[in-house]
Design an enzyme around this catalytic site. Structure first.
Site, PDB file in Angstrom:
ATOM      1  N   TYR A 270       0.845  -1.209   0.000  1.00  0.00           N
ATOM      2  CA  TYR A 270       0.000   0.000   0.000  1.00  0.00           C
ATOM      3  C   TYR A 270       0.878   1.256   0.000  1.00  0.00           C
ATOM      4  O   TYR A 270       0.682   2.169  -0.815  1.00  0.00           O
ATOM      5  CB  TYR A 270      -0.904  -0.070   1.237  1.00  0.00           C
ATOM      6  CG  TYR A 270      -1.579   1.198   1.665  1.00  0.00           C
ATOM      7  CD1 TYR A 270      -2.550   1.802   0.876  1.00  0.00           C
ATOM      8  CD2 TYR A 270      -1.275   1.778   2.903  1.00  0.00           C
ATOM      9  CE1 TYR A 270      -3.192   2.960   1.302  1.00  0.00           C
ATOM     10  CE2 TYR A 270      -1.920   2.923   3.332  1.00  0.00           C
ATOM     11  CZ  TYR A 270      -2.870   3.515   2.530  1.00  0.00           C
ATOM     12  OH  TYR A 270      -3.504   4.659   2.953  1.00  0.00           O
TER      13      TYR A 270
ATOM     14  N   LYS B 166       1.447   4.029  -3.216  1.00  0.00           N
ATOM     15  CA  LYS B 166       1.146   5.458  -3.097  1.00  0.00           C
ATOM     16  C   LYS B 166       2.399   6.315  -3.271  1.00  0.00           C
ATOM     17  O   LYS B 166       2.336   7.399  -3.846  1.00  0.00           O
ATOM     18  CB  LYS B 166       0.504   5.730  -1.735  1.00  0.00           C
ATOM     19  CG  LYS B 166      -0.898   5.153  -1.640  1.00  0.00           C
ATOM     20  CD  LYS B 166      -1.765   5.987  -0.773  1.00  0.00           C
ATOM     21  CE  LYS B 166      -3.043   6.325  -1.462  1.00  0.00           C
ATOM     22  NZ  LYS B 166      -3.774   7.361  -0.770  1.00  0.00           N
TER      23      LYS B 166
ATOM     24  N   PRO C 147      -0.344  12.276   5.035  1.00  0.00           N
ATOM     25  CA  PRO C 147      -0.993  12.329   6.348  1.00  0.00           C
ATOM     26  C   PRO C 147      -0.622  11.134   7.216  1.00  0.00           C
ATOM     27  O   PRO C 147      -0.386  10.037   6.735  1.00  0.00           O
ATOM     28  CB  PRO C 147      -2.493  12.274   6.027  1.00  0.00           C
ATOM     29  CG  PRO C 147      -2.621  12.352   4.567  1.00  0.00           C
ATOM     30  CD  PRO C 147      -1.296  11.963   3.976  1.00  0.00           C
TER      31      PRO C 147
ATOM     32  N   LEU D 163      -5.298   8.763  10.746  1.00  0.00           N
ATOM     33  CA  LEU D 163      -6.408   9.671  11.058  1.00  0.00           C
ATOM     34  C   LEU D 163      -7.435   8.975  11.938  1.00  0.00           C
ATOM     35  O   LEU D 163      -7.498   7.751  11.973  1.00  0.00           O
ATOM     36  CB  LEU D 163      -7.087  10.123   9.766  1.00  0.00           C
ATOM     37  CG  LEU D 163      -6.154  10.657   8.682  1.00  0.00           C
ATOM     38  CD1 LEU D 163      -6.960  10.976   7.427  1.00  0.00           C
ATOM     39  CD2 LEU D 163      -5.403  11.888   9.163  1.00  0.00           C
TER      40      LEU D 163
ATOM     41  N   TRP E  81      -4.131  -6.366  20.271  1.00  0.00           N
ATOM     42  CA  TRP E  81      -3.002  -6.893  19.496  1.00  0.00           C
ATOM     43  C   TRP E  81      -1.673  -6.279  19.918  1.00  0.00           C
ATOM     44  O   TRP E  81      -1.580  -5.078  20.194  1.00  0.00           O
ATOM     45  CB  TRP E  81      -3.199  -6.576  18.014  1.00  0.00           C
ATOM     46  CG  TRP E  81      -4.118  -7.523  17.309  1.00  0.00           C
ATOM     47  CD1 TRP E  81      -5.116  -8.256  17.871  1.00  0.00           C
ATOM     48  CD2 TRP E  81      -4.109  -7.831  15.912  1.00  0.00           C
ATOM     49  NE1 TRP E  81      -5.733  -9.001  16.912  1.00  0.00           N
ATOM     50  CE2 TRP E  81      -5.146  -8.773  15.704  1.00  0.00           C
ATOM     51  CE3 TRP E  81      -3.344  -7.417  14.820  1.00  0.00           C
ATOM     52  CZ2 TRP E  81      -5.434  -9.301  14.435  1.00  0.00           C
ATOM     53  CZ3 TRP E  81      -3.634  -7.931  13.562  1.00  0.00           C
ATOM     54  CH2 TRP E  81      -4.654  -8.861  13.373  1.00  0.00           C
TER      55      TRP E  81
ATOM     56  N   ARG F 190       2.539   5.625  17.978  1.00  0.00           N
ATOM     57  CA  ARG F 190       1.860   6.149  16.794  1.00  0.00           C
ATOM     58  C   ARG F 190       1.540   7.622  17.005  1.00  0.00           C
ATOM     59  O   ARG F 190       1.527   8.129  18.126  1.00  0.00           O
ATOM     60  CB  ARG F 190       0.529   5.419  16.555  1.00  0.00           C
ATOM     61  CG  ARG F 190       0.666   3.983  16.080  1.00  0.00           C
ATOM     62  CD  ARG F 190       1.162   3.928  14.642  1.00  0.00           C
ATOM     63  NE  ARG F 190       1.365   2.575  14.176  1.00  0.00           N
ATOM     64  CZ  ARG F 190       2.484   1.867  14.327  1.00  0.00           C
ATOM     65  NH1 ARG F 190       3.513   2.390  14.981  1.00  0.00           N
ATOM     66  NH2 ARG F 190       2.599   0.663  13.824  1.00  0.00           N
TER      67      ARG F 190
ATOM     68  N   ASP G 211       3.092  -5.874  16.069  1.00  0.00           N
ATOM     69  CA  ASP G 211       2.998  -4.478  16.535  1.00  0.00           C
ATOM     70  C   ASP G 211       2.928  -3.509  15.365  1.00  0.00           C
ATOM     71  O   ASP G 211       2.565  -2.352  15.528  1.00  0.00           O
ATOM     72  CB  ASP G 211       4.255  -4.109  17.341  1.00  0.00           C
ATOM     73  CG  ASP G 211       4.138  -4.536  18.800  1.00  0.00           C
ATOM     74  OD1 ASP G 211       3.009  -4.583  19.322  1.00  0.00           O
ATOM     75  OD2 ASP G 211       5.190  -4.819  19.404  1.00  0.00           O
TER      76      ASP G 211
HETATM   77  N1  LIG Z   1      -7.723   6.916   7.287  1.00  0.00           N
HETATM   78  C1  LIG Z   1      -6.448   7.130   7.565  1.00  0.00           C
HETATM   79  O1  LIG Z   1      -5.987   6.938   8.691  1.00  0.00           O
HETATM   80  C2  LIG Z   1      -5.520   7.653   6.495  1.00  0.00           C
HETATM   81  C3  LIG Z   1      -4.203   7.982   6.852  1.00  0.00           C
HETATM   82  C4  LIG Z   1      -3.336   8.464   5.875  1.00  0.00           C
HETATM   83  C5  LIG Z   1      -3.779   8.620   4.580  1.00  0.00           C
HETATM   84  N2  LIG Z   1      -5.064   8.305   4.268  1.00  0.00           N
HETATM   85  C6  LIG Z   1      -5.491   8.481   2.873  1.00  0.00           C
HETATM   86  O2  LIG Z   1      -6.646   9.309   2.857  1.00  0.00           O
HETATM   87  C7  LIG Z   1      -7.487   8.918   1.789  1.00  0.00           C
HETATM   88  C8  LIG Z   1      -8.886   8.680   2.297  1.00  0.00           C
HETATM   89  O3  LIG Z   1      -8.873   7.627   3.259  1.00  0.00           O
HETATM   90  P1  LIG Z   1     -10.193   7.242   4.078  1.00  0.00           P
HETATM   91  O4  LIG Z   1      -9.737   6.641   5.349  1.00  0.00           O
HETATM   92  O5  LIG Z   1     -11.127   8.388   4.063  1.00  0.00           O
HETATM   93  O6  LIG Z   1     -10.766   6.040   3.173  1.00  0.00           O
HETATM   94  P2  LIG Z   1     -12.260   5.554   2.931  1.00  0.00           P
HETATM   95  O7  LIG Z   1     -13.216   6.073   3.939  1.00  0.00           O
HETATM   96  O8  LIG Z   1     -12.154   4.066   2.745  1.00  0.00           O
HETATM   97  O9  LIG Z   1     -12.649   6.226   1.558  1.00  0.00           O
HETATM   98  C9  LIG Z   1     -12.071   5.771   0.396  1.00  0.00           C
HETATM   99  C10 LIG Z   1     -12.952   6.171  -0.767  1.00  0.00           C
HETATM  100  O10 LIG Z   1     -12.329   5.674  -1.947  1.00  0.00           O
HETATM  101  C11 LIG Z   1     -13.338   5.345  -2.865  1.00  0.00           C
HETATM  102  N3  LIG Z   1     -12.863   4.247  -3.736  1.00  0.00           N
HETATM  103  C12 LIG Z   1     -12.212   3.120  -3.365  1.00  0.00           C
HETATM  104  N4  LIG Z   1     -11.970   2.361  -4.433  1.00  0.00           N
HETATM  105  C13 LIG Z   1     -12.481   3.017  -5.513  1.00  0.00           C
HETATM  106  C14 LIG Z   1     -12.542   2.743  -6.908  1.00  0.00           C
HETATM  107  N5  LIG Z   1     -12.028   1.620  -7.418  1.00  0.00           N
HETATM  108  N6  LIG Z   1     -13.139   3.658  -7.709  1.00  0.00           N
HETATM  109  C15 LIG Z   1     -13.681   4.788  -7.196  1.00  0.00           C
HETATM  110  N7  LIG Z   1     -13.632   5.126  -5.884  1.00  0.00           N
HETATM  111  C16 LIG Z   1     -13.046   4.235  -5.057  1.00  0.00           C
HETATM  112  C17 LIG Z   1     -14.552   4.901  -2.059  1.00  0.00           C
HETATM  113  O11 LIG Z   1     -15.703   5.366  -2.767  1.00  0.00           O
HETATM  114  P3  LIG Z   1     -17.226   4.911  -2.450  1.00  0.00           P
HETATM  115  O12 LIG Z   1     -17.589   5.623  -1.179  1.00  0.00           O
HETATM  116  O13 LIG Z   1     -18.010   5.376  -3.596  1.00  0.00           O
HETATM  117  O14 LIG Z   1     -17.170   3.409  -2.277  1.00  0.00           O
HETATM  118  C18 LIG Z   1     -14.361   5.601  -0.719  1.00  0.00           C
HETATM  119  O15 LIG Z   1     -15.255   6.679  -0.550  1.00  0.00           O
HETATM  120  C19 LIG Z   1      -6.830   7.697   1.148  1.00  0.00           C
HETATM  121  O16 LIG Z   1      -6.121   8.126   0.022  1.00  0.00           O
HETATM  122  C20 LIG Z   1      -5.902   7.184   2.205  1.00  0.00           C
HETATM  123  O17 LIG Z   1      -4.801   6.509   1.657  1.00  0.00           O
HETATM  124  C21 LIG Z   1      -5.957   7.831   5.179  1.00  0.00           C
END
Ligand SMILES: NC(=O)c1ccc[n+]([C@@H]2O[C@H](COP(=O)([O-])OP(=O)(O)OC[C@H]3O[C@@H](n4cnc5c(N)ncnc54)[C@H](OP(=O)(O)O)[C@@H]3O)[C@@H](O)[C@H]2O)c1
Length: 312
Positions: free
Chosen positions: A138, A142, A165, A168, A204, A211, A271
Protein backbone atom coordinates in the site's frame (compact mmCIF):
# COMPACT_ATOMS: atom_id res chain seq x y z
CA UNK A 1 -2.30 31.15 -3.93
CA UNK A 2 -5.36 29.52 -5.57
CA UNK A 3 -8.68 31.22 -4.90
CA UNK A 4 -11.08 28.33 -4.54
CA UNK A 5 -14.38 30.22 -4.66
CA UNK A 6 -16.44 29.18 -7.68
CA UNK A 7 -13.92 26.56 -8.82
CA UNK A 8 -14.97 23.12 -10.02
CA UNK A 9 -13.31 20.61 -7.72
CA UNK A 10 -13.51 16.87 -8.30
CA UNK A 11 -12.93 14.96 -5.06
CA UNK A 12 -12.33 11.24 -5.62
CA UNK A 13 -13.21 9.32 -2.47
CA UNK A 14 -15.27 12.36 -1.47
CA UNK A 15 -17.91 10.18 0.16
CA UNK A 16 -15.31 8.40 2.32
CA UNK A 17 -14.21 9.18 5.85
CA UNK A 18 -11.65 11.91 5.16
CA UNK A 19 -13.32 12.92 1.89
CA UNK A 20 -16.61 13.89 3.49
CA UNK A 21 -14.85 16.45 5.71
CA UNK A 22 -12.77 17.79 2.81
CA UNK A 23 -15.92 18.27 0.70
CA UNK A 24 -17.72 20.14 3.49
CA UNK A 25 -14.80 22.58 3.74
CA UNK A 26 -14.52 23.07 -0.01
CA UNK A 27 -18.25 23.72 -0.28
CA UNK A 28 -18.03 26.26 2.55
CA UNK A 29 -15.39 28.10 0.48
CA UNK A 30 -17.81 28.28 -2.47
CA UNK A 31 -16.38 25.43 -4.59
CA UNK A 32 -18.55 23.43 -6.95
CA UNK A 33 -17.71 19.98 -5.65
CA UNK A 34 -18.34 16.74 -7.53
CA UNK A 35 -17.89 13.29 -6.01
CA UNK A 36 -17.60 10.25 -8.27
CA UNK A 37 -18.87 7.10 -6.51
CA UNK A 38 -17.19 3.76 -7.00
CA UNK A 39 -20.43 2.08 -8.11
CA UNK A 40 -20.62 4.57 -11.01
CA UNK A 41 -16.94 5.12 -11.84
CA UNK A 42 -14.28 2.51 -11.08
CA UNK A 43 -11.12 4.60 -10.94
CA UNK A 44 -8.94 1.53 -11.58
CA UNK A 45 -10.36 1.61 -15.15
CA UNK A 46 -8.54 4.21 -17.25
CA UNK A 47 -11.35 4.71 -19.75
CA UNK A 48 -13.84 5.32 -16.95
CA UNK A 49 -11.54 8.03 -15.56
CA UNK A 50 -11.16 9.59 -19.02
CA UNK A 51 -14.94 9.77 -19.41
CA UNK A 52 -15.29 11.19 -15.89
CA UNK A 53 -12.88 14.04 -16.71
CA UNK A 54 -14.73 14.76 -19.98
CA UNK A 55 -18.03 14.87 -18.16
CA UNK A 56 -16.94 16.91 -15.11
CA UNK A 57 -14.09 19.00 -16.64
CA UNK A 58 -12.79 19.99 -13.18
CA UNK A 59 -10.39 22.88 -12.53
CA UNK A 60 -8.89 21.06 -9.54
CA UNK A 61 -8.74 17.37 -8.58
CA UNK A 62 -8.29 16.18 -5.00
CA UNK A 63 -7.50 12.47 -5.23
CA UNK A 64 -8.46 10.73 -2.00
CA UNK A 65 -9.97 7.47 -3.30
CA UNK A 66 -8.05 4.46 -2.03
CA UNK A 67 -8.42 0.96 -0.73
CA UNK A 68 -7.20 1.21 2.86
CA UNK A 69 -7.30 -0.69 6.14
CA UNK A 70 -5.45 -1.58 9.34
CA UNK A 71 -2.75 -4.23 9.82
CA UNK A 72 -5.15 -7.17 9.35
CA UNK A 73 -6.61 -5.82 6.11
CA UNK A 74 -3.15 -4.99 4.74
CA UNK A 75 -1.92 -8.52 5.48
CA UNK A 76 -4.96 -10.08 3.79
CA UNK A 77 -4.84 -7.93 0.63
CA UNK A 78 -1.25 -7.03 -0.30
CA UNK A 79 -1.76 -7.60 -4.03
CA UNK A 80 -5.11 -5.87 -4.23
CA UNK A 81 -3.92 -2.88 -2.19
CA UNK A 82 -0.88 -2.45 -4.41
CA UNK A 83 -2.85 -2.73 -7.63
CA UNK A 84 -5.90 -0.67 -6.69
CA UNK A 85 -3.96 2.22 -5.17
CA UNK A 86 -1.34 2.37 -7.92
CA UNK A 87 -3.89 2.00 -10.74
CA UNK A 88 -6.28 4.61 -9.34
CA UNK A 89 -3.48 7.14 -8.85
CA UNK A 90 -1.89 6.54 -12.26
CA UNK A 91 -5.24 6.87 -14.04
CA UNK A 92 -6.36 9.95 -12.12
CA UNK A 93 -3.05 11.78 -12.61
CA UNK A 94 -2.67 10.93 -16.31
CA UNK A 95 -6.28 11.72 -17.17
CA UNK A 96 -6.15 14.98 -15.17
CA UNK A 97 -3.13 16.05 -17.18
CA UNK A 98 -4.80 15.12 -20.46
CA UNK A 99 -7.95 17.01 -19.47
CA UNK A 100 -5.98 20.19 -18.68
CA UNK A 101 -6.66 20.14 -14.91
CA UNK A 102 -4.95 23.13 -13.28
CA UNK A 103 -3.94 21.45 -10.04
CA UNK A 104 -4.06 17.98 -8.52
CA UNK A 105 -3.72 17.17 -4.83
CA UNK A 106 -2.54 13.62 -4.17
CA UNK A 107 -2.92 12.22 -0.68
CA UNK A 108 -0.24 9.69 0.23
CA UNK A 109 0.34 8.01 3.56
CA UNK A 110 2.73 7.73 6.49
CA UNK A 111 2.97 4.00 5.53
CA UNK A 112 5.35 5.08 2.75
CA UNK A 113 8.13 5.88 5.25
CA UNK A 114 10.98 3.41 5.89
CA UNK A 115 10.37 0.97 8.76
CA UNK A 116 13.45 2.27 10.52
CA UNK A 117 14.08 5.97 10.20
CA UNK A 118 14.89 8.88 12.45
CA UNK A 119 11.92 10.02 14.54
CA UNK A 120 10.27 12.44 13.86
CA UNK A 121 10.01 11.33 10.20
CA UNK A 122 11.35 14.01 7.92
CA UNK A 123 10.33 14.23 4.25
CA UNK A 124 14.05 14.16 3.30
CA UNK A 125 14.24 10.55 4.59
CA UNK A 126 11.29 9.14 2.65
CA UNK A 127 13.53 7.05 0.36
CA UNK A 128 16.06 5.88 2.95
CA UNK A 129 14.72 2.33 3.42
CA UNK A 130 11.96 -0.23 2.89
CA UNK A 131 8.60 0.39 4.65
CA UNK A 132 7.24 -1.84 7.42
CA UNK A 133 6.43 -5.11 5.59
CA UNK A 134 2.70 -5.40 6.36
CA UNK A 135 1.83 -2.07 4.77
CA UNK A 136 4.65 -1.87 2.19
CA UNK A 137 2.51 -2.75 -0.88
CA UNK A 138 0.00 0.00 0.00
CA UNK A 139 2.71 2.47 1.03
CA UNK A 140 4.91 1.91 -2.02
CA UNK A 141 1.98 2.02 -4.47
CA UNK A 142 1.15 5.46 -3.10
CA UNK A 143 4.78 6.57 -2.90
CA UNK A 144 5.25 5.80 -6.61
CA UNK A 145 2.65 8.51 -7.30
CA UNK A 146 4.99 11.08 -5.77
CA UNK A 147 7.59 10.13 -8.39
CA UNK A 148 4.91 10.31 -11.09
CA UNK A 149 3.86 13.81 -10.05
CA UNK A 150 7.45 15.05 -9.89
CA UNK A 151 8.11 13.59 -13.36
CA UNK A 152 4.89 15.17 -14.71
CA UNK A 153 5.92 18.52 -13.26
CA UNK A 154 9.32 18.27 -15.00
CA UNK A 155 8.02 17.04 -18.34
CA UNK A 156 4.55 18.58 -18.65
CA UNK A 157 4.64 21.43 -16.12
CA UNK A 158 1.69 19.71 -14.42
CA UNK A 159 0.92 21.16 -10.97
CA UNK A 160 0.50 18.13 -8.71
CA UNK A 161 1.21 18.34 -4.99
CA UNK A 162 1.76 15.45 -2.59
CA UNK A 163 0.74 15.27 1.07
CA UNK A 164 1.62 12.55 3.60
CA UNK A 165 -0.99 12.33 6.35
CA UNK A 166 -0.39 10.36 9.50
CA UNK A 167 -3.03 7.93 10.90
CA UNK A 168 -6.41 9.67 11.06
CA UNK A 169 -9.35 9.19 13.39
CA UNK A 170 -12.68 10.84 14.21
CA UNK A 171 -16.46 10.55 13.90
CA UNK A 172 -17.63 8.55 10.82
CA UNK A 173 -14.40 6.49 10.75
CA UNK A 174 -14.60 2.86 9.58
CA UNK A 175 -15.62 0.77 12.63
CA UNK A 176 -15.75 -2.57 10.77
CA UNK A 177 -13.38 -4.77 12.79
CA UNK A 178 -12.22 -6.59 9.62
CA UNK A 179 -10.81 -3.47 8.01
CA UNK A 180 -10.68 -0.71 10.64
CA UNK A 181 -7.61 1.13 11.90
CA UNK A 182 -6.50 0.91 15.52
CA UNK A 183 -8.59 3.70 17.12
CA UNK A 184 -12.06 2.71 15.87
CA UNK A 185 -11.23 -0.96 16.52
CA UNK A 186 -10.30 -0.19 20.13
CA UNK A 187 -13.30 2.08 20.72
CA UNK A 188 -15.65 -0.56 19.38
CA UNK A 189 -14.09 -3.32 21.53
CA UNK A 190 -14.08 -1.26 24.75
CA UNK A 191 -17.63 0.05 24.34
CA UNK A 192 -18.87 -3.51 23.66
CA UNK A 193 -16.90 -4.89 26.63
CA UNK A 194 -18.25 -2.17 28.93
CA UNK A 195 -21.84 -2.81 27.83
CA UNK A 196 -21.56 -6.60 28.17
CA UNK A 197 -19.55 -6.48 31.41
CA UNK A 198 -16.70 -8.51 29.85
CA UNK A 199 -13.91 -9.17 32.40
CA UNK A 200 -11.07 -8.45 29.94
CA UNK A 201 -10.40 -7.02 26.48
CA UNK A 202 -7.76 -8.55 24.23
CA UNK A 203 -5.62 -6.18 22.16
CA UNK A 204 -3.00 -6.89 19.50
CA UNK A 205 0.75 -6.65 20.07
CA UNK A 206 2.86 -5.64 23.05
CA UNK A 207 1.69 -2.03 23.36
CA UNK A 208 5.26 -0.79 22.95
CA UNK A 209 4.87 0.62 19.43
CA UNK A 210 4.13 4.32 19.18
CA UNK A 211 1.86 6.15 16.79
CA UNK A 212 0.76 9.64 15.94
CA UNK A 213 -2.90 10.40 15.28
CA UNK A 214 -4.49 13.37 13.58
CA UNK A 215 -8.12 14.32 14.05
CA UNK A 216 -9.91 14.04 10.71
CA UNK A 217 -11.16 17.65 10.67
CA UNK A 218 -7.58 18.86 11.14
CA UNK A 219 -6.51 16.65 8.21
CA UNK A 220 -9.27 18.06 6.01
CA UNK A 221 -8.25 21.62 6.92
CA UNK A 222 -4.63 20.80 6.00
CA UNK A 223 -5.66 19.43 2.61
CA UNK A 224 -7.74 22.50 1.80
CA UNK A 225 -4.97 24.87 2.97
CA UNK A 226 -2.46 23.04 0.76
CA UNK A 227 -4.90 23.18 -2.18
CA UNK A 228 -5.07 26.95 -1.74
CA UNK A 229 -1.49 27.78 -0.82
CA UNK A 230 1.04 25.13 -1.89
CA UNK A 231 2.33 24.55 -5.41
CA UNK A 232 5.68 22.81 -4.87
CA UNK A 233 7.07 19.43 -5.92
CA UNK A 234 8.28 18.38 -2.47
CA UNK A 235 6.13 16.00 -0.40
CA UNK A 236 4.71 17.49 2.81
CA UNK A 237 3.88 15.65 6.04
CA UNK A 238 0.49 16.32 7.61
CA UNK A 239 0.41 15.35 11.27
CA UNK A 240 -0.21 16.41 14.81
CA UNK A 241 3.48 16.33 15.79
CA UNK A 242 2.76 14.23 18.94
CA UNK A 243 3.58 10.57 19.60
CA UNK A 244 1.71 8.18 21.92
CA UNK A 245 2.48 4.54 22.80
CA UNK A 246 -0.22 2.01 21.92
CA UNK A 247 -0.29 1.07 25.62
CA UNK A 248 -1.14 4.67 26.63
CA UNK A 249 -3.66 4.91 23.81
CA UNK A 250 -5.42 1.73 24.93
CA UNK A 251 -5.55 2.94 28.53
CA UNK A 252 -6.89 6.33 27.46
CA UNK A 253 -9.65 4.77 25.36
CA UNK A 254 -10.54 2.32 28.15
CA UNK A 255 -10.86 5.26 30.53
CA UNK A 256 -12.90 7.47 28.15
CA UNK A 257 -15.34 4.63 27.44
CA UNK A 258 -15.68 3.93 31.17
CA UNK A 259 -14.49 0.32 30.85
CA UNK A 260 -13.28 -1.04 34.19
CA UNK A 261 -12.18 -4.61 33.32
CA UNK A 262 -8.71 -5.90 32.45
CA UNK A 263 -6.57 -5.59 29.31
CA UNK A 264 -4.87 -8.67 27.83
CA UNK A 265 -2.06 -8.14 25.33
CA UNK A 266 -1.90 -10.78 22.55
CA UNK A 267 1.86 -10.63 21.94
CA UNK A 268 1.64 -13.23 19.13
CA UNK A 269 0.06 -10.46 17.01
CA UNK A 270 2.27 -7.95 15.18
CA UNK A 271 3.00 -4.48 16.54
CA UNK A 272 3.52 -3.05 13.05
CA UNK A 273 6.05 -0.27 12.63
CA UNK A 274 7.96 0.34 15.91
CA UNK A 275 7.55 4.14 16.03
CA UNK A 276 5.67 6.71 14.00
CA UNK A 277 5.74 10.45 14.34
CA UNK A 278 6.05 13.06 11.64
CA UNK A 279 8.14 16.18 11.50
CA UNK A 280 5.39 18.68 10.74
CA UNK A 281 7.49 21.80 10.25
CA UNK A 282 7.19 21.85 6.44
CA UNK A 283 3.37 22.02 6.54
CA UNK A 284 3.58 25.02 8.86
CA UNK A 285 6.20 26.73 6.75
CA UNK A 286 4.67 26.00 3.30
CA UNK A 287 0.96 26.46 3.96
CA UNK A 288 0.49 27.49 7.57
CA UNK A 289 -0.99 24.25 8.90
CA UNK A 290 -0.89 23.25 12.56
CA UNK A 291 -3.14 20.66 14.22
CA UNK A 292 -5.68 22.10 16.64
CA UNK A 293 -7.60 19.19 18.18
CA UNK A 294 -5.70 17.36 20.93
CA UNK A 295 -5.93 13.57 21.12
CA UNK A 296 -8.04 13.28 24.26
CA UNK A 297 -10.59 15.76 22.96
CA UNK A 298 -10.74 14.07 19.57
CA UNK A 299 -11.12 10.64 21.17
CA UNK A 300 -14.00 11.87 23.34
CA UNK A 301 -15.83 13.15 20.24
CA UNK A 302 -15.18 9.87 18.40
CA UNK A 303 -16.37 7.69 21.30
CA UNK A 304 -19.48 9.81 21.62
CA UNK A 305 -20.20 9.49 17.90
CA UNK A 306 -19.79 5.70 17.99
CA UNK A 307 -22.07 5.39 21.01
CA UNK A 308 -24.76 7.33 19.14
CA UNK A 309 -24.31 5.50 15.81
CA UNK A 310 -23.34 1.91 16.58
CA UNK A 311 -25.78 -0.67 15.25
CA UNK A 312 -28.28 -1.60 17.97
N1 LIG B 1 -7.72 6.92 7.29
C1 LIG B 1 -6.45 7.13 7.56
O1 LIG B 1 -5.99 6.94 8.69
C2 LIG B 1 -5.52 7.65 6.50
C3 LIG B 1 -4.20 7.98 6.85
C4 LIG B 1 -3.34 8.46 5.88
C5 LIG B 1 -3.78 8.62 4.58
N2 LIG B 1 -5.06 8.31 4.27
C6 LIG B 1 -5.49 8.48 2.87
O2 LIG B 1 -6.65 9.31 2.86
C7 LIG B 1 -7.49 8.92 1.79
C8 LIG B 1 -8.89 8.68 2.30
O3 LIG B 1 -8.87 7.63 3.26
P1 LIG B 1 -10.19 7.24 4.08
O4 LIG B 1 -9.74 6.64 5.35
O5 LIG B 1 -11.13 8.39 4.06
O6 LIG B 1 -10.77 6.04 3.17
P2 LIG B 1 -12.26 5.55 2.93
O7 LIG B 1 -13.22 6.07 3.94
O8 LIG B 1 -12.15 4.07 2.75
O9 LIG B 1 -12.65 6.23 1.56
C9 LIG B 1 -12.07 5.77 0.40
C10 LIG B 1 -12.95 6.17 -0.77
O10 LIG B 1 -12.33 5.67 -1.95
C11 LIG B 1 -13.34 5.34 -2.86
N3 LIG B 1 -12.86 4.25 -3.74
C12 LIG B 1 -12.21 3.12 -3.36
N4 LIG B 1 -11.97 2.36 -4.43
C13 LIG B 1 -12.48 3.02 -5.51
C14 LIG B 1 -12.54 2.74 -6.91
N5 LIG B 1 -12.03 1.62 -7.42
N6 LIG B 1 -13.14 3.66 -7.71
C15 LIG B 1 -13.68 4.79 -7.20
N7 LIG B 1 -13.63 5.13 -5.88
C16 LIG B 1 -13.05 4.23 -5.06
C17 LIG B 1 -14.55 4.90 -2.06
O11 LIG B 1 -15.70 5.37 -2.77
P3 LIG B 1 -17.23 4.91 -2.45
O12 LIG B 1 -17.59 5.62 -1.18
O13 LIG B 1 -18.01 5.38 -3.60
O14 LIG B 1 -17.17 3.41 -2.28
C18 LIG B 1 -14.36 5.60 -0.72
O15 LIG B 1 -15.26 6.68 -0.55
C19 LIG B 1 -6.83 7.70 1.15
O16 LIG B 1 -6.12 8.13 0.02
C20 LIG B 1 -5.90 7.18 2.21
O17 LIG B 1 -4.80 6.51 1.66
C21 LIG B 1 -5.96 7.83 5.18
Amino acid sequence: MTDLAGRRVLVTGGAGFLGSYVCTRLEALGCEVSIPRRKDVDLTEQLAVRNLMKHEHPDIVVHLAAEVGGIGANRANPGRYFYANAAMGINVIEESRRAGVEKLVQVGTVCAYPKYTTVPFNEEHLWDGYPEETNAPYGIAKKSLLVMLQAYRDQYDFNGIYLLPVNLYGPRDNFDLETSHVIPALIRKFVAARDSGAPAVEVWGTGSASREFLYVEDAARAIVLATERYDGSEPVNVGAGREISIRDLVETIASITGYEGGIRWDTTRPDGQPRRMLDTSRALQYFGFEAEVDLEHGLRRTVQWWQEHQPK
